[in-house]
Design an enzyme around this catalytic site. Structure first.
Site, PDB file in Angstrom:
ATOM      1  N   LYS A   1      40.218  42.394  42.877  1.00  0.00           N
ATOM      2  CA  LYS A   1      41.295  41.257  42.713  1.00  0.00           C
ATOM      3  C   LYS A   1      42.680  42.060  42.494  1.00  0.00           C
ATOM      4  O   LYS A   1      43.863  41.616  42.996  1.00  0.00           O
ATOM      5  CB  LYS A   1      41.063  40.223  41.470  1.00  0.00           C
TER       6      LYS A   1
ATOM      7  N   GLN B   1      37.081  34.310  34.885  1.00  0.00           N
ATOM      8  CA  GLN B   1      35.759  34.828  35.467  1.00  0.00           C
ATOM      9  C   GLN B   1      34.697  34.067  34.945  1.00  0.00           C
ATOM     10  O   GLN B   1      34.514  34.118  33.669  1.00  0.00           O
ATOM     11  CB  GLN B   1      35.760  36.192  35.412  1.00  0.00           C
TER      12      GLN B   1
ATOM     13  N   ASP C   1      41.844  28.590  41.323  1.00  0.00           N
ATOM     14  CA  ASP C   1      40.609  28.675  41.575  1.00  0.00           C
ATOM     15  C   ASP C   1      40.246  27.185  42.197  1.00  0.00           C
ATOM     16  O   ASP C   1      39.215  26.904  42.835  1.00  0.00           O
ATOM     17  CB  ASP C   1      39.609  28.760  40.524  1.00  0.00           C
TER      18      ASP C   1
END
Ligand code: NAD
Length: 283
Positions: free
Chosen positions: A53, A97, A120
């Site tokens: 990322k 995460q 997200d």
């Protein structure tokens, strides 16, 4: 024989478009989109993901930060970091995460991320907006699937779409996106009766189960578009999807490979959402 849906190519082109838009936004408003990734504990797979990322952000001219916390971090400590990032003007997207260590309540953390930086698409407000048909941030893997279908001009409207898997991060949101694009959608799961029979109805078949070679050729209609979301390791440790690619690709009209299909699109859509968030904050 089917045509490959090349996720790497779609991803490359989409990232080039993102990079252009990032440069444009910076020039017009001075705003540089920023993504913060929060990692708790030492999961090697998560570390690779976060590293990818970071590189992807840099390639697109975006700002990125990593916050690595020890596995002993308390829920309160994590909540205060999230609050700090919620209020940080350099940050437009926050990614926590998963999985988190067992002593931290995942739901509490995901709900603490402001919905305005929830790139997200996991916050209930963003999930609600998706259900309503007025999405803000859509979770990245489902958004990437729609992007790939559009890239290859594959019609969604009026098609029978069958989704195998009903998770909050893939199965449910991709079903809603296909429904909003006027597909007739069926969601299957572990209790579905006669799954092969239902799957054979699909013009668009999405497999998001997490079991290698689950979708066999007898479950696929001739000419179907097959999207394989699964990431599994086979006996030799090789990365494989949920679809028996070798045999299903003889019947499908289009199919995504694993690796190189849905996977690369997930990070790309994360960048896309972060850019959108930065544009909203600039407005
Ligand atoms: P999950 O475990 O949360 O959900 C799996 C779903 O499969 C469940 O809804 C379950 O009902 C269904 N299922 C399980 N066994 C079944 C059976 N026998 N018959 C029918 N349905 C069955 O998984 P998830 O998070 O949705 O992920 C699914 C797969 O996609 C995993 O392999 C995961 O690693 C992969 N994944 C890939 C990406 C990507 O970027 N490519 C992103 C997210 C998930």
């Amino acid at each position: 024989m089917s045509e490959l849906i090349d996720g790497k190519k779609v991803s490359q082109d989409t990232r080039a478009e993102i990079a252009e838009k990032v440069a444009d936004l910076k020039e017009k408003t001075g705003v540089i989109p920023g993504l913060a990734a929060v990692l708790v504990g030492e999961d090697p797979a998560s570390e690779i993901y976060v590293r990818n990322k970071r590189k992807a952000c840099a390639d697109c001219g975006m700002h990125s930060e990593e916050h690595k916390l020890s596995s002993e971090t308390t829920e309160d400590e994590l909540l205060s970091l999230v609050e700090k990032l919620n209020n940080d003007p350099k940050i437009h997207g926050i990614l926590v995460q998963l999985p988190l260590p067992d002593h931290i309540n995942e739901t509490n953390i995901l709900r603490a991320v402001t919905p305005l930086k929830d790139v997200d698409g996991f916050h209930p407000e963003n999930v609600g907006r998706l259900v309503e048909g007025n999405p803000r941030f859509v979770s990245c893997t489902p958004a990437g699937i729609i992007k790939m279908l559009d890239y290859y001009n594959l019609e969604i409207k009026g098609k029978e779409a069958v989704i195998i898997g009903r998770s909050n991060i893939v199965g449910k949101p991709v079903s809603l996106l296909l429904l909003h694009r006027h597909a007739t959608v069926t969601i299957c799961h572990s209790r579905t009766r006669d799954l092969p029979e239902v799957a054979r109805r699909a013009d668009i078949l999405v497999a998001a189960i997490g079991r290698a070679k689950f979708v066999t050729e007898d479950m696929v209609k001739d000419g179907a578009v097959v999207i394989d979301v699964g990431i599994n390791r086979n006996e030799e440790g090789k990365l494989v999807g949920d679809v028996d690619f070798e045999n299903v690709s003889k019947k499908a009209s289009y199919i995504t490979p694993v690796p190189g299909g849905v996977g690369p699109m997930t990070i790309t859509m994360l960048l896309w959402n972060t850019l959108e968030s930065a544009k909203m904050s600039a407005d």
